[in-house]
Scaffold this active site. Structure first.
Site, PDB file in Angstrom:
ATOM      1  N   TYR A 198      -4.472  -7.156   7.416  1.00 28.02           N
ATOM      2  CA  TYR A 198      -3.281  -6.672   8.133  1.00 28.02           C
ATOM      3  C   TYR A 198      -2.943  -7.711   9.222  1.00 28.02           C
ATOM      4  O   TYR A 198      -3.835  -8.425   9.692  1.00 28.02           O
ATOM      5  CB  TYR A 198      -3.623  -5.290   8.737  1.00 28.02           C
ATOM      6  CG  TYR A 198      -2.463  -4.598   9.392  1.00 28.02           C
ATOM      7  CD1 TYR A 198      -1.457  -4.017   8.619  1.00 28.02           C
ATOM      8  CD2 TYR A 198      -2.357  -4.535  10.783  1.00 28.02           C
ATOM      9  CE1 TYR A 198      -0.383  -3.398   9.223  1.00 28.02           C
ATOM     10  CE2 TYR A 198      -1.277  -3.914  11.388  1.00 28.02           C
ATOM     11  CZ  TYR A 198      -0.287  -3.349  10.602  1.00 28.02           C
ATOM     12  OH  TYR A 198       0.785  -2.743  11.197  1.00 28.02           O
ATOM     13  N   ASN A 200      -2.719  -7.943  12.315  1.00 29.34           N
ATOM     14  CA  ASN A 200      -3.471  -8.079  13.577  1.00 29.34           C
ATOM     15  C   ASN A 200      -4.875  -8.651  13.347  1.00 29.34           C
ATOM     16  O   ASN A 200      -5.605  -8.878  14.303  1.00 29.34           O
ATOM     17  CB  ASN A 200      -3.562  -6.729  14.310  1.00 29.34           C
ATOM     18  CG  ASN A 200      -4.332  -5.670  13.531  1.00 29.34           C
ATOM     19  OD1 ASN A 200      -4.682  -5.873  12.364  1.00 29.34           O
ATOM     20  ND2 ASN A 200      -4.580  -4.548  14.164  1.00 29.34           N
ATOM     21  N   LYS A 201      -5.245  -8.888  12.100  1.00 30.08           N
ATOM     22  CA  LYS A 201      -6.604  -9.350  11.798  1.00 30.08           C
ATOM     23  C   LYS A 201      -6.760 -10.856  12.055  1.00 30.08           C
ATOM     24  O   LYS A 201      -5.776 -11.560  12.265  1.00 30.08           O
ATOM     25  CB  LYS A 201      -6.943  -9.033  10.338  1.00 30.08           C
ATOM     26  CG  LYS A 201      -7.007  -7.531  10.037  1.00 30.08           C
ATOM     27  CD  LYS A 201      -8.187  -6.895  10.708  1.00 30.08           C
ATOM     28  CE  LYS A 201      -8.511  -5.492  10.231  1.00 30.08           C
ATOM     29  NZ  LYS A 201      -7.484  -4.476  10.500  1.00 30.08           N
ATOM     30  N   GLN A 202      -8.019 -11.347  11.986  1.00 30.51           N
ATOM     31  CA  GLN A 202      -8.312 -12.759  12.238  1.00 30.51           C
ATOM     32  C   GLN A 202      -7.474 -13.654  11.331  1.00 30.51           C
ATOM     33  O   GLN A 202      -7.034 -14.712  11.724  1.00 30.51           O
ATOM     34  CB  GLN A 202      -9.794 -13.056  12.019  1.00 30.51           C
ATOM     35  CG  GLN A 202     -10.736 -12.419  13.023  1.00 30.51           C
ATOM     36  CD  GLN A 202     -11.214 -11.046  12.611  1.00 30.51           C
ATOM     37  OE1 GLN A 202     -10.511 -10.284  11.939  1.00 30.51           O
ATOM     38  NE2 GLN A 202     -12.427 -10.695  13.019  1.00 30.51           N
ATOM     39  N   MET A 203      -7.311 -13.242  10.062  1.00 33.62           N
ATOM     40  CA  MET A 203      -6.368 -13.921   9.159  1.00 33.62           C
ATOM     41  C   MET A 203      -5.555 -12.835   8.451  1.00 33.62           C
ATOM     42  O   MET A 203      -6.014 -11.705   8.298  1.00 33.62           O
ATOM     43  CB  MET A 203      -7.105 -14.802   8.147  1.00 33.62           C
ATOM     44  CG  MET A 203      -8.112 -14.083   7.277  1.00 33.62           C
ATOM     45  SD  MET A 203      -8.670 -15.076   5.864  1.00 33.62           S
ATOM     46  CE  MET A 203      -7.337 -14.788   4.693  1.00 33.62           C
TER      47      MET A 203
END
Ligand SMILES: Cc1ncc(COP(=O)(O)O)c(C=O)c1O
Length: 388
Positions: A198, A200-203
């Protein structure tokens, strides 16, 4: 410019990769998903990686692989995003919540061992771990620890008890790509693991997820289940089992390939932002900063979550920040206190005290890899004022 709660980190390379896919006529089931899966398997160090359209769908497929069905039990944590427990409910199995380590917020391995022993013994010992309302009870099948906020759960004791009783272990690694536990990567620590992408994740892949596993038969099962239950990709009319459309499209996969090429940079930038917060929050007495356990050999910062200590009130601090234009979130709200879980299982406040205390005090601050030092300073400035 207002400071956003989170932000994807997209460069010309990602835009070019997606643009290139748009110029082909293959927008699903094409070369990008194959490339993404191969790169992910290499990065994590597992023989198999299977792309899916969300972390939630990946967890659902893992639950199917464990064989957990109607009334069977899966041990997990109430201090998580709701999808981890929901994925168990999709198969009408019952999530058995176990309270967490107050330092990390991850499932407490000592309580896991107690729960497994009691549930295997059955009778009155088992009842202590069951929700107030439940239908008929099946068999304990699996343990699903969550690596909350990018810090791995204490996996060795969990795996030991799982091995002793023949239980599967599914890592919810949705928040922890790139994290290591005693030098081993999250994703290699159980029977299967799921990452989520998603924005907002690191990637990110927009929406998307990836299951990794070392079980050949599970990888084949996941490929079939994500694609409407087909055993062979091109046998369009041959559906062997009940499946789903959990496919990851080519645009998302192309984005994933490019983001994965930058993963170390993305994780390092987030670590830098966390370090700025850590330093600037050092003198705030009513703030407890995130703590790492020694077995966390590499933290992959997904969010930066502080605890607001009494007499300060987390909700008031959040409101004051919002008035100053700074977004923040209570993270996590305990799963067992969500209306649906209270109603269905009869959970009440007091059932998981450590989780509830963390739920009452935790506050996620704005965080991303593109955040600048002066933005961190602005958040800390308003947080300082909000605590006064
Ligand atoms: C711990 C955890 N589990 C599961 C999920 C579900 O992932 P997704 O939103 O991709 O379905 C997330 C992500 O939001 C998560 O943080």
């Amino acid at each position: 410019m207002p400071i956003p709660m989170s932000s994807p980190d997209i460069t010309e390379a990602e835009i070019a990769a997606v643009h290139q896919v748009l110029q082909t006529n293959q927008l699903s089931i094409g070369p990008q998903i194959v490339a993404f899966e191969q790169a992910m398997a290499r990065y994590i160090g597992t023989p198999h990686a299977v792309g899916v359209n969300s972390g939630t769908s990946g967890l659902h497929l893992c639950c199917i692989a464990t064989g957990a069905r109607d009334g069977d039990l899966v041990i997990t944590t109430p201090f998580s995003f709701i999808a981890s427990a929901n994925s168990i409910l999709y198969e009408r199995a019952i999530p058995i919540f176990v309270d967490v380590d107050p330092v990390t917020g991850n499932i407490d391995p000592n309580l896991v061992a107690e729960a497994v022993t009691d549930l295997m013994r059955g009778g009155a010992a088992a009842t202590r771990w069951l929700p107030r309302h439940h239908g008929s009870i099946g068999t304990l099948k699996a343990i699903m620890p969550v690596h909350a906020f990018g810090q791995p759960a204490d996996m060795d004791p969990i795996n030991a008890v799982a091995a002793e009783y023949g239980l599967w272990v599914i890592e919810d690694a949705c928040e922890a790509i790139g994290a290591t536990y005693k030098g081993r990567k999250a994703g290699t620590l159980g029977d299967a693991a799921v990452f989520a992408f998603y924005p907002n994740k690191q990637m990110t892949t927009g929406e998307g997820g990836m299951i990794v596993t070392h079980h050949d038969d599970w990888a084949a099962l996941f490929r079939s289940l994500r694609n409407q239950g087909r055993d062979v990709f091109d046998a369009w009319l041959n559906h062997t089992r009940l499946g789903y459309n959990y496919r990851l499209d080519e645009l998302s996969a192309a984005l994933g390939v490019t983001q994965l090429q930058r993963i170390e940079e993305l994780i390092a930038r987030r670590a830098q932002v966390a370090a700025w917060y850590h330093e600037q929050l050092a003198d705030l007495e009513l703030i407890e900063r995130p703590q790492l356990r020694p077995y966390t050999t590499h933290m992959s910062w997904f969010v930066y979550v502080v605890r607001i200590l009494p007499p300060a009130d987390r909700n008031k601090v959040m409101q004051r920040l919002a008035t100053a234009g700074i977004p923040s979130r209570p993270y996590f709200t305990p799963i067992h206190l969500q209306p649906f879980y209270r109603e269905r299982f009869g959970y009440e406040r007091g059932d998981f005290p450590v989780t509830e205390q963390l739920g009452d005090r935790s506050l996620a601050l704005p965080f991303s890899s593109v955040m600048r030092e002066e933005q961190v300073a602005e958040v800390v400035h308003h947080l300082r004022a909000a605590l006064r």
